[in-house]
Design a protein around this motif. Structure first.
Motif, PDB file in Angstrom:
ATOM      1  N   THR A 107       8.777   0.036   5.203  1.00 49.36           N
ATOM      2  CA  THR A 107       8.234   1.283   4.698  1.00 49.36           C
ATOM      3  C   THR A 107       9.399   2.107   4.163  1.00 49.36           C
ATOM      4  O   THR A 107      10.236   2.575   4.934  1.00 49.36           O
ATOM      5  CB  THR A 107       7.493   2.042   5.800  1.00 49.36           C
ATOM      6  OG1 THR A 107       6.401   1.233   6.277  1.00 49.36           O
ATOM      7  CG2 THR A 107       6.938   3.357   5.272  1.00 49.36           C
ATOM      8  N   MET A 108       9.451   2.257   2.826  1.00 53.86           N
ATOM      9  CA  MET A 108      10.610   2.866   2.185  1.00 53.86           C
ATOM     10  C   MET A 108      10.177   3.626   0.938  1.00 53.86           C
ATOM     11  O   MET A 108       9.120   3.339   0.357  1.00 53.86           O
ATOM     12  CB  MET A 108      11.634   1.791   1.770  1.00 53.86           C
ATOM     13  CG  MET A 108      12.064   0.860   2.875  1.00 53.86           C
ATOM     14  SD  MET A 108      13.222  -0.401   2.304  1.00 53.86           S
ATOM     15  CE  MET A 108      14.732   0.551   2.234  1.00 53.86           C
ATOM     16  N   ALA A 109      10.993   4.554   0.517  1.00 53.02           N
ATOM     17  CA  ALA A 109      10.760   5.236  -0.751  1.00 53.02           C
ATOM     18  C   ALA A 109      10.915   4.233  -1.883  1.00 53.02           C
ATOM     19  O   ALA A 109      11.895   3.480  -1.942  1.00 53.02           O
ATOM     20  CB  ALA A 109      11.745   6.383  -0.923  1.00 53.02           C
ATOM     21  N   ARG A 154       0.847  -1.191   0.000  1.00 57.02           N
ATOM     22  CA  ARG A 154       0.000   0.000   0.000  1.00 57.02           C
ATOM     23  C   ARG A 154       0.884   1.242   0.000  1.00 57.02           C
ATOM     24  O   ARG A 154       2.029   1.214   0.455  1.00 57.02           O
ATOM     25  CB  ARG A 154      -0.945   0.028   1.204  1.00 57.02           C
ATOM     26  CG  ARG A 154      -0.266   0.164   2.540  1.00 57.02           C
ATOM     27  CD  ARG A 154      -1.291   0.259   3.672  1.00 57.02           C
ATOM     28  NE  ARG A 154      -0.637   0.364   4.960  1.00 57.02           N
ATOM     29  CZ  ARG A 154      -0.193   1.495   5.485  1.00 57.02           C
ATOM     30  NH1 ARG A 154      -0.325   2.628   4.799  1.00 57.02           N
ATOM     31  NH2 ARG A 154       0.399   1.516   6.655  1.00 57.02           N
ATOM     32  N   VAL A 155       0.338   2.328  -0.514  1.00 55.96           N
ATOM     33  CA  VAL A 155       1.039   3.610  -0.517  1.00 55.96           C
ATOM     34  C   VAL A 155       0.827   4.276   0.834  1.00 55.96           C
ATOM     35  O   VAL A 155      -0.308   4.422   1.298  1.00 55.96           O
ATOM     36  CB  VAL A 155       0.526   4.523  -1.648  1.00 55.96           C
ATOM     37  CG1 VAL A 155       1.198   5.884  -1.577  1.00 55.96           C
ATOM     38  CG2 VAL A 155       0.796   3.868  -3.003  1.00 55.96           C
ATOM     39  N   ARG A 187       4.309  12.459  -2.526  1.00 58.62           N
ATOM     40  CA  ARG A 187       4.589  13.877  -2.739  1.00 58.62           C
ATOM     41  C   ARG A 187       5.179  14.015  -4.129  1.00 58.62           C
ATOM     42  O   ARG A 187       6.351  13.680  -4.347  1.00 58.62           O
ATOM     43  CB  ARG A 187       5.569  14.421  -1.696  1.00 58.62           C
ATOM     44  CG  ARG A 187       5.085  14.330  -0.256  1.00 58.62           C
ATOM     45  CD  ARG A 187       3.895  15.262   0.009  1.00 58.62           C
ATOM     46  NE  ARG A 187       3.476  15.187   1.412  1.00 58.62           N
ATOM     47  CZ  ARG A 187       2.598  14.318   1.885  1.00 58.62           C
ATOM     48  NH1 ARG A 187       2.044  13.442   1.047  1.00 58.62           N
ATOM     49  NH2 ARG A 187       2.255  14.324   3.159  1.00 58.62           N
ATOM     50  N   GLY A 188       4.378  14.482  -5.072  1.00 55.21           N
ATOM     51  CA  GLY A 188       4.832  14.549  -6.454  1.00 55.21           C
ATOM     52  C   GLY A 188       5.164  13.143  -6.952  1.00 55.21           C
ATOM     53  O   GLY A 188       4.398  12.202  -6.766  1.00 55.21           O
ATOM     54  N   PRO A 189       6.332  12.963  -7.566  1.00 54.96           N
ATOM     55  CA  PRO A 189       6.682  11.640  -8.086  1.00 54.96           C
ATOM     56  C   PRO A 189       7.185  10.674  -7.010  1.00 54.96           C
ATOM     57  O   PRO A 189       7.332   9.479  -7.269  1.00 54.96           O
ATOM     58  CB  PRO A 189       7.805  11.950  -9.087  1.00 54.96           C
ATOM     59  CG  PRO A 189       8.448  13.183  -8.539  1.00 54.96           C
ATOM     60  CD  PRO A 189       7.333  13.997  -7.933  1.00 54.96           C
ATOM     61  N   THR A 190       7.440  11.177  -5.805  1.00 51.00           N
ATOM     62  CA  THR A 190       7.990  10.325  -4.746  1.00 51.00           C
ATOM     63  C   THR A 190       6.883   9.591  -4.011  1.00 51.00           C
ATOM     64  O   THR A 190       5.902  10.202  -3.561  1.00 51.00           O
ATOM     65  CB  THR A 190       8.795  11.174  -3.738  1.00 51.00           C
ATOM     66  OG1 THR A 190       9.851  11.830  -4.421  1.00 51.00           O
ATOM     67  CG2 THR A 190       9.372  10.290  -2.639  1.00 51.00           C
ATOM     68  N   GLN A 191       7.044   8.274  -3.906  1.00 44.98           N
ATOM     69  CA  GLN A 191       6.088   7.464  -3.165  1.00 44.98           C
ATOM     70  C   GLN A 191       6.805   6.729  -2.033  1.00 44.98           C
ATOM     71  O   GLN A 191       7.807   6.047  -2.252  1.00 44.98           O
ATOM     72  CB  GLN A 191       5.409   6.443  -4.076  1.00 44.98           C
ATOM     73  CG  GLN A 191       4.490   7.048  -5.116  1.00 44.98           C
ATOM     74  CD  GLN A 191       3.681   5.995  -5.839  1.00 44.98           C
ATOM     75  OE1 GLN A 191       3.109   5.097  -5.225  1.00 44.98           O
ATOM     76  NE2 GLN A 191       3.638   6.106  -7.164  1.00 44.98           N
ATOM     77  N   ILE A 192       6.281   6.884  -0.820  1.00 41.98           N
ATOM     78  CA  ILE A 192       6.711   6.083   0.319  1.00 41.98           C
ATOM     79  C   ILE A 192       5.700   4.963   0.455  1.00 41.98           C
ATOM     80  O   ILE A 192       4.495   5.219   0.579  1.00 41.98           O
ATOM     81  CB  ILE A 192       6.761   6.911   1.620  1.00 41.98           C
ATOM     82  CG1 ILE A 192       7.555   8.200   1.412  1.00 41.98           C
ATOM     83  CG2 ILE A 192       7.333   6.076   2.753  1.00 41.98           C
ATOM     84  CD1 ILE A 192       8.998   7.982   1.047  1.00 41.98           C
TER      85      ILE A 192
END
Length: 335
Positions: free
Chosen positions: A102-104, A84-85, A89-94
């Motif tokens: 839980t990581m970028a 799951r996301v 933030r913009g193109p960055t997904q954690i």
């Protein structure tokens, strides 16, 4: 029970000021099927392993040796690595990855790999660590711990550090609960994640561009378990879904609470007390809920707002259409 010999524990405790980290040079590009144990021992040369050493290996060379390299981009691979996301933030997904980390970008890496390719994290880092530990034991006769590392960002702080994503034969937490400090204060929840500290110490020696994927930390034999006892692995440090205070990013938490999908409930954690929920409703709506059975009744407040507050606190919201005004009934999830 740690399974550590008493003499090792005493020796390790006495020699913590003499911790050393060595990251040998000379490791060639790692390819699918390469023997990591052989590469490490060759790189060490005359510097032999000793009982109680901790061998640290970057996840990238583990993945390369195991064939976990793909053509494509991180964007292509990310959906398959994501449970799951957590925040975007913009193109960055954690994201929370298939490993529970839980990581970028789920730890997917496009650096130090051929152009047009990406490296995924190992399928089972703890299992990879166990295999390497057993192989080193078979070939050298020494008892070592093994840590597999990756780089991760941290909440509230800039920069990244290496953490352990796999471990074998090693204590991952060093609990001081129940002990007393020099001032007589009880240590209640002090539990250093020593396996992560080892990962970061090794990274300082390895560097990012030095082609030194292996490191050997010496001086903490007290943390190394007996042969055949691999311990809980680094996965023991992953908090279960819902036990983290930050299951979603700030924006995402608002969206998920308003949406109220059952699949999104777990990251919000255990249900709040009725007092905590009542305080939240009052703070947001200005209306004090009225006790109603095991739950609460909220009159004359926007039902959508009340429902979102209930969802975020682990409660369910029902409309009461018997009154002319807007009335919401808040009930525990188990009711």
């Amino acid at each position: 029970m740690s399974g550590r010999p008493e003499n090792e524990q005493s020796a390790g405790s006495a020699n913590r000021s003499a911790i050393t980290v060595t990251a040998p040079e000379g490791t060639p590009e790692v390819r699918k099927g390469d023997d990591l144990a052989a590469l490490l021992l060759t790189a060490l040369g005359a510097e032999e392993l000793s009982d109680g050493d901790v061998v640290v290996v970057t996840s990238k060379v583990v993945s390369k040796a195991e064939g976990n390299v793909r053509e494509g981009t991180r964007e292509d691979a990310l959906p398959g690595e994501t449970v799951r996301v957590v925040a975007r933030r913009g193109p960055t997904q954690i994201v929370r990855s298939r490993l529970g980390l839980t990581m970028a970008a789920a730890g997917i890496d496009a650096s130090n790999v051929e152009a047009g390719h990406i490296v995924l994290l190992p399928l089972d880092p703890d299992a990879s660590a166990r295999t390497l530990r057993a192989t080193l034991r078979d070939r050298t006769g020494v008892n070592v711990g093994v840590v597999i590392t990756d780089t991760a960002g941290r909440a509230w702080r800039d920069g990244q550090t290496d953490i352990a994503i796999g471990a074998a034969g090693l204590e991952v937490l060093e609990s001081f609960a129940g002990q007393v400090d020099a001032y007589g204060n009880d240590l209640v929840v002090t539990a250093p994640a020593v396996v992560d500290e080892i990962a970061s110490a090794a990274e300082i020696s390895q560097g990012k561009l030095g082609a030194r994927p292996f490191a050997v930390l010496r001086g903490r034999a007290d943390l190394v378990r007996e042969p055949g006892d691999d311990g809980p692995g680094a996965s023991a440090l992953i908090r279960p879904e819902g036990s983290d205070f930050f299951g979603f990013g700030a924006r995402e938490a608002v969206v998920r609470a308003l949406k109220g999908a059952a699949a999104d409930q777990a990251p919000f954690g255990a249900p709040a007390s009725v007092e905590e929920l009542a305080a939240a409703v009052t703070e947001v709506t200005g209306i004090a809920p009225i006790p109603h059975g095991d739950g609460l009744r909220v009159d004359d407040a926007d039902p959508a707002v009340v429902a979102a507050l209930a969802f975020a606190h682990g409660w369910r919201c029902e409309r009461d259409d018997t009154n002319l005004g807007a009335t919401s009934l808040l009930q525990p999830m188990t009711a």
